[in-house]
Design a protein around this motif. Structure first.
Motif, PDB file in Angstrom:
ATOM      1  N   GLN A 179       0.830  -1.208   0.000  1.00 32.56           N
ATOM      2  CA  GLN A 179       0.000   0.000   0.000  1.00 32.56           C
ATOM      3  C   GLN A 179       0.864   1.257   0.000  1.00 32.56           C
ATOM      4  O   GLN A 179       0.552   2.234  -0.687  1.00 32.56           O
ATOM      5  N   ASP A 180       1.948   1.210   0.780  1.00 30.76           N
ATOM      6  CA  ASP A 180       2.864   2.359   0.824  1.00 30.76           C
ATOM      7  C   ASP A 180       3.485   2.615  -0.548  1.00 30.76           C
ATOM      8  O   ASP A 180       3.575   3.761  -1.003  1.00 30.76           O
ATOM      9  N   GLN A 230       2.253   1.711  -3.439  1.00 37.51           N
ATOM     10  CA  GLN A 230       1.200   2.158  -4.348  1.00 37.51           C
ATOM     11  C   GLN A 230       0.900   3.638  -4.149  1.00 37.51           C
ATOM     12  O   GLN A 230       0.690   4.380  -5.115  1.00 37.51           O
ATOM     13  N   ARG A 231       0.901   4.065  -2.881  1.00 32.98           N
ATOM     14  CA  ARG A 231       0.661   5.489  -2.584  1.00 32.98           C
ATOM     15  C   ARG A 231       1.777   6.353  -3.169  1.00 32.98           C
ATOM     16  O   ARG A 231       1.525   7.442  -3.712  1.00 32.98           O
ATOM     17  N   ARG A 232       3.010   5.870  -3.049  1.00 33.58           N
ATOM     18  CA  ARG A 232       4.139   6.624  -3.615  1.00 33.58           C
ATOM     19  C   ARG A 232       4.057   6.704  -5.132  1.00 33.58           C
ATOM     20  O   ARG A 232       4.360   7.740  -5.724  1.00 33.58           O
ATOM     21  N   THR A 238       1.288   6.647  -6.932  1.00 29.42           N
ATOM     22  CA  THR A 238       0.200   7.584  -7.248  1.00 29.42           C
ATOM     23  C   THR A 238       0.648   9.030  -7.050  1.00 29.42           C
ATOM     24  O   THR A 238       0.382   9.896  -7.892  1.00 29.42           O
ATOM     25  N   SER A 239       1.336   9.268  -5.926  1.00 28.84           N
ATOM     26  CA  SER A 239       1.814  10.618  -5.643  1.00 28.84           C
ATOM     27  C   SER A 239       2.820  11.103  -6.676  1.00 28.84           C
ATOM     28  O   SER A 239       2.770  12.249  -7.136  1.00 28.84           O
ATOM     29  N   LYS A 261       1.210  12.097  -9.966  1.00 24.84           N
ATOM     30  CA  LYS A 261       0.609  13.433  -9.889  1.00 24.84           C
ATOM     31  C   LYS A 261       1.677  14.518 -10.023  1.00 24.84           C
ATOM     32  O   LYS A 261       1.475  15.527 -10.702  1.00 24.84           O
TER      33      LYS A 261
END
Length: 290
Positions: free
Chosen positions: A6-7, A9-11, A13-14, A17
């Protein structure tokens, strides 16, 4: 392991952006670079003609126009430093500021005999923090500078020179070389330097009459010449700024892409590892039941 996935995946996505933002900023800077290039063409023609007029008057030995030509003992040195108001322009600002500080060191000057005139917030803030006198600052130069901005700056600068706030003034800025390169320039502006001015004699009549008088014309032309020098420097520096911004955003976009690729690889490996672990646990559980 799930939390780790999850970490990652968040990175991803960030970072995606961030890449979108830097890519958009690169496109904007590139568009501004094209606009300022087109607007600068007409000014170059004007500046060349004005240079020729001043050169002819200077070569004819005509003087006048008061203090703009006056050479006096230098007690205080003025530096008109052109930087950007914002960051995200790579080494654009640091190149100018380091060169100005080196110039001050080479001339063995100190904060007591240096006056800073800052066009751009980065330069103003830099010299204030180091105890220099910032006698004038102009923030918010348009992305496509107008000649009216230069006129306001010149009016203030020449007034300070007349009032002996400083005894000579040099313009310090980054010159646009190409879309991927710029170089620092230092040009003495006040007193106006007429020595060494040359003109293409094939384009000018060898004899002509001047009315009302050469001195009166020089008194009008010299302030315009000073305006053209400052506006030309601002236009040139702003062009270099847009190029530096486009390059910095392109590098940031490329770096973001590389980071995304690296994170995707890390994510896939972590997922494969998690799947392998689950299969091993299931196989081990089945073996225990047997």
């Amino acid at each position: 392991m799930a939390a780790s996935l999850q970490d990652i995946q968040r990175r991803i996505t960030s970072t995606k952006k961030t890449r979108q933002i830097t890519s958009a900023m690169q496109m904007v800077s590139t568009a501004k670079l094209g606009q300022i290039g087109r607007s600068g063409g007409s000014f170059d023609s004007y500046a060349k003609h004005l240079h020729d007029v001043v050169a002819h008057l200077a070569n004819a030995g005509i003087s006048g126009a008061g203090s703009m030509l006056e050479q006096r003992p230098v007690k205080k040195v003025g530096y008109l430093v052109i930087t950007s108001d914002r960051g995200l322009v790579g080494g654009y600002n640091s190149q100018v500021l380091k060169a100005v500080m080196q110039e001050i060191t080479d001339r063995q000057l100190t904060a007591e005999n240096v006056v800073i005139l800052a066009v751009g917030g980065n330069g103003a803030d830099f010299f204030k923090k180091r105890g220099f006198e910032v006698a004038y600052e102009y923030r918010g130069v348009a992305d496509i500078p107008t000649f009216d901005e230069a006129k306001d700056i010149v009016k203030t600068v020449t007034s300070m020179y007349d009032n002996e706030v400083f005894d000579e003034l040099s313009v310090m800025y980054n010159h646009f070389v190409s879309r991927i390169a710029n170089e620092f320039r230092a040009e003495k502006m006040l007193p106006v330097q007429t020595e060494g001015l040359t003109v293409d004699e094939t384009k000018v009549m060898p004899e002509y009459e001047i009315e009302p008088s050469p001195e009166a014309i020089l008194a009008v032309v010299l302030p315009q010449y000073a305006e053209s020098l400052i506006f030309g420097a601002i236009l040139d520096a702003k062009t270099a700024e847009h190029a530096a911004s486009a390059n910095a955003m392109r590098s940031a976009t490329d770096n973001a892409k590389e980071l995304i690729d690296s994170l995707n690889l890390k994510f896939n490996r972590a997922r494969q590892s998690a799947i392998t672990t689950e299969i091993t646990e299931i196989t081990g559980g089945m073996a225990a039941l047997d």
